[in-house]
Scaffold this motif. Structure first.
Motif, short mmCIF file in Angstrom:
data_model
loop_
_atom_site.label_atom_id
_atom_site.label_comp_id
_atom_site.label_asym_id
_atom_site.label_seq_id
_atom_site.Cartn_x
_atom_site.Cartn_y
_atom_site.Cartn_z
N GLU A 37 1.64 9.36 -5.91
CA GLU A 37 2.08 10.74 -5.66
C GLU A 37 3.00 11.26 -6.75
O GLU A 37 3.20 12.45 -6.90
CB GLU A 37 2.83 10.81 -4.31
N HIS A 38 3.63 10.34 -7.48
CA HIS A 38 4.63 10.77 -8.47
C HIS A 38 4.26 10.41 -9.89
O HIS A 38 5.10 10.44 -10.78
CB HIS A 38 6.00 10.15 -8.14
N GLU A 62 12.82 2.96 -1.22
CA GLU A 62 12.88 3.40 -2.61
C GLU A 62 11.90 2.59 -3.46
O GLU A 62 11.76 1.39 -3.27
CB GLU A 62 14.30 3.16 -3.12
N VAL A 63 11.23 3.28 -4.33
CA VAL A 63 10.24 2.63 -5.20
C VAL A 63 10.61 2.94 -6.66
O VAL A 63 10.77 4.10 -7.01
CB VAL A 63 8.83 3.17 -4.89
N THR A 64 10.77 1.92 -7.46
CA THR A 64 11.05 2.13 -8.88
C THR A 64 9.83 1.66 -9.67
O THR A 64 9.36 0.55 -9.48
CB THR A 64 12.26 1.28 -9.32
N PHE A 65 9.33 2.55 -10.52
CA PHE A 65 8.17 2.13 -11.33
C PHE A 65 8.33 2.56 -12.77
O PHE A 65 9.08 3.48 -13.10
CB PHE A 65 6.86 2.62 -10.72
N VAL A 120 10.08 1.60 4.00
CA VAL A 120 10.18 1.53 2.54
C VAL A 120 11.15 2.64 2.14
O VAL A 120 10.97 3.80 2.51
CB VAL A 120 8.81 1.75 1.87
N ARG A 176 0.83 -1.21 0.00
CA ARG A 176 0.00 0.00 0.00
C ARG A 176 0.86 1.26 0.00
O ARG A 176 0.59 2.21 -0.72
CB ARG A 176 -0.88 0.04 1.25
N THR A 177 1.92 1.23 0.83
CA THR A 177 2.82 2.38 0.92
C THR A 177 3.48 2.63 -0.44
O THR A 177 3.61 3.78 -0.88
CB THR A 177 3.89 2.12 2.00
N ALA A 184 3.11 5.88 -3.00
CA ALA A 184 4.27 6.64 -3.48
C ALA A 184 4.20 6.78 -5.00
O ALA A 184 4.51 7.85 -5.56
CB ALA A 184 5.56 5.93 -3.07
#
Lengths: 221, 122
Positions: free
Chosen positions: B20-21, B110-113, B108, B12-13, B17
């Motif tokens: 938001e981006h 870093e998130v890469t998408f 968490v 979910r977090t 994220a």
């Protein structure tokens, strides 16, 4: 296109926000909140019954009970004339701050001087979840065995107060009390340990004094 | 086992994220777990797989930074090497309570998408 976002955010942020909101609410109502954690059958509900017997005349007490199934625990508390709400987790092994919010919306528990939250019987999972409490209390009954603090160190190091229960059975079970006290001290040098028997009443005064003292310091601050 | 619930919260977090981006499909997520967080990395991986399988982010990689606690003795004035995951907060050399810093991480990082301009928001 690939986008990398650095966030450094608590994994349980959503749950922790709710816990902080609850903490604010409890500060406003001047309620001391305890999160009671232990194995099933260690005597959490019995200790609460005894505590209610001692304190309910002078203090407004409320209880939230967490269990996988049945209203049994809440019924036991209600039978003493104290408001109690049963949260049924339906299989989940711990309570979450959002369930405490729902409980407060559903039942008339506040204002109260002391709110006890009895977590689901489990020494592992409830340790991770903040319920907006002032402190965690871990119970260890002498019949469970003296190896539990070292086997489940997280809860014993995070609980401000350790209550050794069923102390009247000490003569009948191989439970090395001195070793347990030493292990708990090693895991949690600043913690408090209370030894009680809800059956004989030994140690119950000390436990209740501790609650009253903590309530007083919360309201002073 | 509480790791399943934690894996759901991590997911979910991450999704928040991403929202938001922009929007897109999760590719890689980097999280931190502390040795004193009472959370088992293997079970988090297992939970993560179960959460993303069959969803729009199936196949997203989970990378875990394992964070040790700094357990310092104020009397010996040095950090003590403790065995992995040791919760005992007493200095093994002089018996003074240790000052423990860190080790309780559950973050968490870093998130890469991957943005797919043609794709509808997941």
């Amino acid at each position: 296109m690939k986008t990398i976002v650095s966030i450094r955010r608590k994994a349980l942020a959503a749950s922790e926000e709710h816990a902080e909101e609850l903490r604010g609410r409890f500060a406003e109502s001047g309620t001391l909140v305890l999160n009671l954690i232990s194995s099933p059958g260690s005597g959490k509900t019995t200790l609460l019954e005894t505590t209610v017997g001692r304190l309910a005349e002078r203090y407004r007490i409320a209880v939230i009970e967490g269990d996988v199934a049945t209203e049994r625990d809440a019924d036991r508390i209600r039978a003493l004339g104290v408001p109690a709400h049963q949260v049924l987790t339906g299989g989940a092994c711990h309570l979450d701050a959002r369930q405490i919010e729902t409980a407060l919306e559903t039942a008339d528990l506040l204002p109260a001087d002391i709110l006890f939250i009895e977590n689901v019987g489990n020494l592992i999972c409830p340790t991770t979840y903040d319920l907006g409490e002032d402190f965690k209390v871990v119970l260890l009954s002498v019949t469970e065995g003296d190896d539990k603090p070292l086997k489940y160190p997280a809860i014993f190091s995070r609980a401000d107060v350790t209550v050794i229960t069923k102390a009247d059975l000490l003569p009948y079970v191989p439970f090395d009390l001195d070793a347990v006290l030493e292990h708990v001290k090693s895991l949690n040098p600043s913690g408090t340990i209370v030894i009680v028997s809800s059956t004989t009443g030994d140690g119950v005064d000390e436990w209740c004094d501790l609650l009253v003292e903590r309530l007083g310091s919360k309201r002073e601050s | 086992m509480h790791e399943m619930g934690i894996a759901i919260e991590i997911y979910r977090t991450c999704r928040e994220a991403v929202r938001e981006h922009g929007q897109g499909r999760l590719q890689r997520v980097r999280i931190a777990i502390g040795e004193l967080s009472a959370v088992e990395p293997d079970l988090i991986r297992f939970g993560w797989e179960a959460v993303i399988v069959d969803g729009p982010d199936a196949g997203a990689e989970l990378e875990i930074d394992w964070c040790k606690a700094d357990q310092r003795c104020p009397r010996c004035n040095e950090s003590k090497d403790r065995s992995e995951g040791s919760w005992l907060r007493i200095c093994p050399d002089c018996g003074t309570p240790l000052e423990v810093r860190g080790g309780d991480e559950l973050d968490v990082l870093e998130v890469t998408f991957e943005t797919d301009d043609d794709a509808a928001p997941p």
